[in-house]
Design a protein around this motif. Structure first.
Motif, PDB file in Angstrom:
ATOM      1  N   GLN A  56      -2.054   3.674   3.884  1.00  0.00           N
ATOM      2  CA  GLN A  56      -0.821   3.321   4.575  1.00  0.00           C
ATOM      3  C   GLN A  56      -0.948   3.696   6.035  1.00  0.00           C
ATOM      4  O   GLN A  56      -0.298   3.156   6.902  1.00  0.00           O
ATOM      5  CB  GLN A  56       0.346   4.135   4.028  1.00  0.00           C
ATOM      6  CG  GLN A  56       0.921   3.617   2.753  1.00  0.00           C
ATOM      7  CD  GLN A  56       2.148   4.438   2.425  1.00  0.00           C
ATOM      8  OE1 GLN A  56       2.035   5.576   1.976  1.00  0.00           O
ATOM      9  NE2 GLN A  56       3.323   3.872   2.671  1.00  0.00           N
ATOM     10  N   ARG A 100      -3.041  -4.466  -4.375  1.00  0.00           N
ATOM     11  CA  ARG A 100      -2.237  -4.147  -3.200  1.00  0.00           C
ATOM     12  C   ARG A 100      -2.134  -5.323  -2.253  1.00  0.00           C
ATOM     13  O   ARG A 100      -3.021  -6.165  -2.174  1.00  0.00           O
ATOM     14  CB  ARG A 100      -2.863  -2.955  -2.474  1.00  0.00           C
ATOM     15  CG  ARG A 100      -2.786  -1.697  -3.317  1.00  0.00           C
ATOM     16  CD  ARG A 100      -2.679  -0.502  -2.426  1.00  0.00           C
ATOM     17  NE  ARG A 100      -2.431   0.677  -3.244  1.00  0.00           N
ATOM     18  CZ  ARG A 100      -3.366   1.330  -3.927  1.00  0.00           C
ATOM     19  NH1 ARG A 100      -4.624   0.904  -3.867  1.00  0.00           N
ATOM     20  NH2 ARG A 100      -3.058   2.381  -4.633  1.00  0.00           N
ATOM     21  N   GLY A 145      -5.459   0.920  -0.271  1.00  0.00           N
ATOM     22  CA  GLY A 145      -4.315   1.790  -0.475  1.00  0.00           C
ATOM     23  C   GLY A 145      -3.953   2.662   0.719  1.00  0.00           C
ATOM     24  O   GLY A 145      -3.073   3.506   0.620  1.00  0.00           O
ATOM     25  N   PRO A 166       0.852  -1.190   0.000  1.00  0.00           N
ATOM     26  CA  PRO A 166       0.000   0.000   0.000  1.00  0.00           C
ATOM     27  C   PRO A 166       0.887   1.239   0.000  1.00  0.00           C
ATOM     28  O   PRO A 166       1.935   1.239   0.613  1.00  0.00           O
ATOM     29  CB  PRO A 166      -0.801  -0.102   1.297  1.00  0.00           C
ATOM     30  CG  PRO A 166      -0.114  -1.119   2.131  1.00  0.00           C
ATOM     31  CD  PRO A 166       0.707  -1.972   1.235  1.00  0.00           C
ATOM     32  N   ALA A 219      -5.519  -1.917   3.735  1.00  0.00           N
ATOM     33  CA  ALA A 219      -4.346  -2.046   2.862  1.00  0.00           C
ATOM     34  C   ALA A 219      -4.792  -2.181   1.412  1.00  0.00           C
ATOM     35  O   ALA A 219      -4.240  -1.546   0.513  1.00  0.00           O
ATOM     36  CB  ALA A 219      -3.504  -3.253   3.280  1.00  0.00           C
ATOM     37  N   LEU A 266      -0.542   1.598   9.365  1.00  0.00           N
ATOM     38  CA  LEU A 266      -1.445   0.454   9.346  1.00  0.00           C
ATOM     39  C   LEU A 266      -0.897  -0.702  10.190  1.00  0.00           C
ATOM     40  O   LEU A 266      -1.649  -1.387  10.885  1.00  0.00           O
ATOM     41  CB  LEU A 266      -1.622   0.001   7.892  1.00  0.00           C
ATOM     42  CG  LEU A 266      -2.975  -0.539   7.488  1.00  0.00           C
ATOM     43  CD1 LEU A 266      -4.096   0.335   7.983  1.00  0.00           C
ATOM     44  CD2 LEU A 266      -3.039  -0.713   5.982  1.00  0.00           C
TER      45      LEU A 266
END
Lengths: 410, 410
Positions: free
Chosen positions: B176, A208, B174, A198, B171, B32
C-alpha cells in the motif's frame, strides 16, 4: 455476444469524437513557475525583441570592427579607451573611429560599435591606449537586438507541452503567467468480484487490484489528474452508482476489469442505462485489448478497459491517451518517443488487427534490436521487464526476424 | 583569473563527491497512489506469489487437458460438467477424469484441472454433457500460481524510478506504501546587475531573468523541488545573504549568472567566505559551460552555472542532474533517452574538451540525422528549436559529416 464490431483503433476514436460535442481545451492562467509540463492553450508571439539591445557575449572591449582589420601580435591596432560600460545601463557615449570601451559579458554595446575584442587579445597601456592583437569581424562576440527572438515572431505554438527551455523563453519575453489547458480529471474504477484493494486481506480465489495504480500512473504521466475510486463489485447497481458519481466529478471515466463476457456485458448495460448515446464501440481490432468499450454518457467519454493488466495499459496508451490529448489541445498522437528497431523473432498477426508486442531493446553491433518479451497479457511482469511496445500494423500478417518495427518507449 | 583548472566533467564530479560526506538518499514512505515517478529506496522482493493461485485467462471450461487430446469438431470429446466456479471464490470440488467446470476469466482453477477450453470451442448439452471440439495443451489459457511474480523474487531494485507498470506490480504484491527517496530541495538564484525578474519594467541595458525558470523546470524534470530565490545584484553581501538563506532551506544551491570575470570572481569569493572547503572547481573543460563553479559549503553542494541560458542548461544536465541522482540514489547517468544519429555537418572541437551541440533530429531515407542548430550560447531560441544535445567526446578533435554521434533527447 462473442462477435464484436471490430473497429480499428483510429476508427473507434473517430466514432467517439463524432459523439463528443464541445470537447475542447479549457484554458487557465498559471504562473510561469508552475507551468512546467503544461500544454499551451495560446500561440505565443514575442511582445518584444530579445535581447532588447545589442549585447556583448564576452568580457573585453567594444570596438568598431574595421578599426581592428589586419591587427596581429607584432602589429597591434592602437585604439583609445573612452570609457567603461556598466552592467544594466545604457552607455552614455557612442564610439568614434579609433575608439574602444571596456565591456563585460551581457553589457550593452555603445552606439556605432559592432564587435567586441576579447580581453585576452588586448593590452591596455597606462596612457589609455589599447593594443588589439587580433581582428574581429562585424558582429563578433555580440548578440544583436532581436537575434534571439524577434518582436512579433511566433515563438511557441498552442498545443505545445512546455519544457524548461520554453519557460526560459517565456520569461525572457516578459511573461509572468501563461495560458495553459486545464488538466482533465480522470476517474479510475476497477471492477471484479475477485479483485481486492492492496492492503486488504485476500482469500483464495481473490487477487489484488493492480489496474487502478497503473492507470492512475498513466493519467499522471500523460497530463491528467487521477481520482482512484477503488474496486467495485460486479453488480449492476454498484457499478452504476460509481460511474454516476465519477461522471459528476470528472471529465473522463476509465473502468477496468470485466474481462469475462458476463462482466463486460454488465458494464455495457450500466453505460447504456445512464444516458444516450451510451456504448458506441464494443470490441476493437487490437491485440491485446480486444474487449474494449467506448461510450459517451452525459457528453463525457467513458472507456472500459480490459481487465488483464497488460491489455489495460496498452489500451490506455492507444485510446485514453489520445482522449487526454483532445482535452489538452495537444497533437492527438502525442506520446512516448518512437524508435525503429529490428525485431528479434518472427511474430505472426491477424490481418485487420493491430498488434502491440512488449519488447526489450538491445544494441547488437551498433544496431537496435527489439526482443519480444513473451508472456500472457495477464502478466504485469512482462511490462515491468520491457522497454516499450512494438506495433504491427493492421494490414500486416506479422513481422519476420530482422524486419524493422516501430517501438514506442514507455 | 583567466586560467582555469580545466577538469573534465567526470573529474569535477569526483572531486565534488569526495568532499561530500553523507550525501545519500533519505527514504520516506509514500502511498502507492503518490509514488509515480519517485525513486525506490529499497529493493522490492515479492512477499507472495502473483497470482496466488492458478487462474483462468479466458471464459470457458476448466478441464484435465489429456481428456481433450484428439478432440475435433467431427469427433468432440465428451465431458461431464460438474459445477461452475464463482469469481473470487475457491472451488469446493476437484476435477476427476472426464469432468469439466464452467469458469470465467480470472476464476480460480479447481484442483486437478490444468487447462481451460474457450467457450467458443464447446457445446453444452442439456443433460450436463459438454462437447469439446478442440484439444487444449497442459497450461493452456491458465496463468499458474507465481507465474507473474514468484514469492521471494526480486521484482524492483533500489534506485529504480517508478513507472505506471511498477505501481501495478507493487499493488499486485500487496504494497500500500513504498519507501522512496525524499525529493531534494534545490534553491535557484540568479545574479546580475542587468537582470530583472519577468514582470518588472526593464530599461535599456537590462534583460529579463530566464535562467531561474529553465533551471526550476529542470529541477522538476529530474526529481527535485525547486525554490526560486529570484534575482540578486552583483554585490558580495547580497549574494552572500541569499546563498546563506538558501543553504538553510535546501539540499543543493544553484546560482546562475556571473558570466563576466568580475561576477564569477564575486561568486567564488562569497562561496569561499561561507565555509570550508568552499570552491573546489572553477572552470571545466566543456563547451558551452566552461565558467562553471563547483563548491561545498556546510556539507552541501553549491553549483555556479554560467549566465548564458544555453550554457546554464547544458551544465545543469551534465553536473546538477548527476548530483540530484546522488540524492535520489538512482544511477548517476540517469537522464534523457540517448539515440545514435549521423551528424549533418563537420563540427570541430578542441582536444580535451567535451562539446555539446544542439541538434534537430531528421529522418532521411530511414536514417536518423542530427542537424546542428547553430547559434551563440546566449540564444535560448536555439534550445527551443532543437531536440537534444549531441556529444563530442574530449578525446576527439571534432566530428565529420555523416559520422555517428550520441544525442541525448530533451
Amino acid at each position: 455476444m462473442e462477435l464484436f464490431d471490430a473497429l480499428k483503433i483510429g476508427e473507434a476514436l473517430r466514432v467517439l469524437k463524432e459523439n463528443l460535442v464541445g470537447i475542447k481545451p479549457k484554458g487557465e492562467e498559471v504562473m510561469l513557475r508552475d507551468a512546467y509540463g503544461r500544454v499551451l492553450s495560446e500561440d505565443i508571439y514575442s511582445p518584444e525583441d530579445i535581447p532588447p539591445f545589442n549585447r556583448s557575449t564576452v568580457d573585453g572591449y567594444a570596438v568598431i570592427s574595421r578599426d581592428t582589420f589586419g591587427a596581429c601580435e607584432s602589429l597591434p591596432a592602437m585604439l583609445k579607451v573612452v570609457g567603461e560600460i556598466k552592467m544594466g545601463e545604457r552607455p552614455l557615449f557612442s564610439l568614434k573611429a579609433g575608439e574602444a570601451a571596456r565591456i563585460s559579458t551581457g553589457g550593452m554595446m555603445p552606439e556605432n560599435s559592432d564587435a567586441v575584442v576579447m580581453l585576452e587579445y588586448t593590452q591596455p597601456l597606462e596612457d589609455g591606449t589599447l593594443l588589439v592583437e587580433r581582428p574581429v569581424a562585424p558582429g563578433e562576440n555580440v548578440i544583436l537586438k532581436g537575434e534571439d527572438v524577434r518582436k512579433g515572431g511566433l515563438v511557441l505554438k498552442k498545443g505545445h507541452t512546455l519544457r524548461p527551455q520554453d519557460l526560459a523563453a517565456l520569461a525572457g519575453m516578459g511573461f509572468q503567467k501563461v495560458k495553459v489547458a486545464v488538466l482533465p480529471k480522470v476517474s479510475v474504477i476497477s471492477t471484479g468480484d475477485e479483485i481486492k484493494p492492496p492492503g486488504e486481506e485476500i482469500k483464495e480465489g481473490e487477487i489484488r487490484d493492480m489496474n487502478s495504480f497503473s492507470i492512475a500512473g498513466l493519467v499522471l504521466k500523460w497530463g491528467g489528474i487521477p481520482e482512484i475510486f477503488g474496486v467495485v463489485r460486479d453488480d449492476f447497481n454498484e457499478i452504476r452508482r460509481s460511474v454516476s458519481e465519477a461522471l459528476k466529478i470528472s471529465d473522463l471515466v476509465v473502468i477496468s476489469g470485466g474481462s469475462s463476457v458476463g462482466t463486460r456485458d454488465l458494464t455495457v448495460r450500466v453505460l447504456d442505462s445512464l444516458g444516450s448515446p451510451g456504448v458506441l464501440v464494443h470490441g476493437i481490432a487490437v491485440k491485446p485489448g480486444k474487449p474494449t468499450i467506448i461510450a459517451v454518457v452525459d457528453g463525457k467519454p467513458v472507456i472500459g478497459l480490459p481487465g488483464h493488466p497488460v491489455s489495460a495499459m496498452v489500451i490506455f496508451e492507444q485510446v485514453v491517451r489520445p482522449i487526454l490529448s483532445w482535452f489538452l489541445g495537444r497533437p492527438e498522437d502525442y506520446g512516448g518517443l518512437k524508435v525503429k528497431a529490428k525485431i528479434a523473432r518472427n511474430i505472426s498477426s491477424a490481418a485487420g488487427r493491430e498488434d502491440f508486442i512488449r519488447v526489450k531493446l538491445e544494441q547488437r553491433d551498433g544496431e537496435l534490436w527489439a526482443v519480444p518479451v513473451l508472456g500472457k497479457s495477464g502478466l504485469i511482469s512482462t511490462m515491468v521487464e520491457s522497454h516499450g511496445l512494438a506495433r504491427i500494423a493492421p494490414e500486416k500478417l506479422g513481422v519476420k526476424e530482422g524486419e524493422y518495427v516501430d517501438v514506442e518507449l514507455y
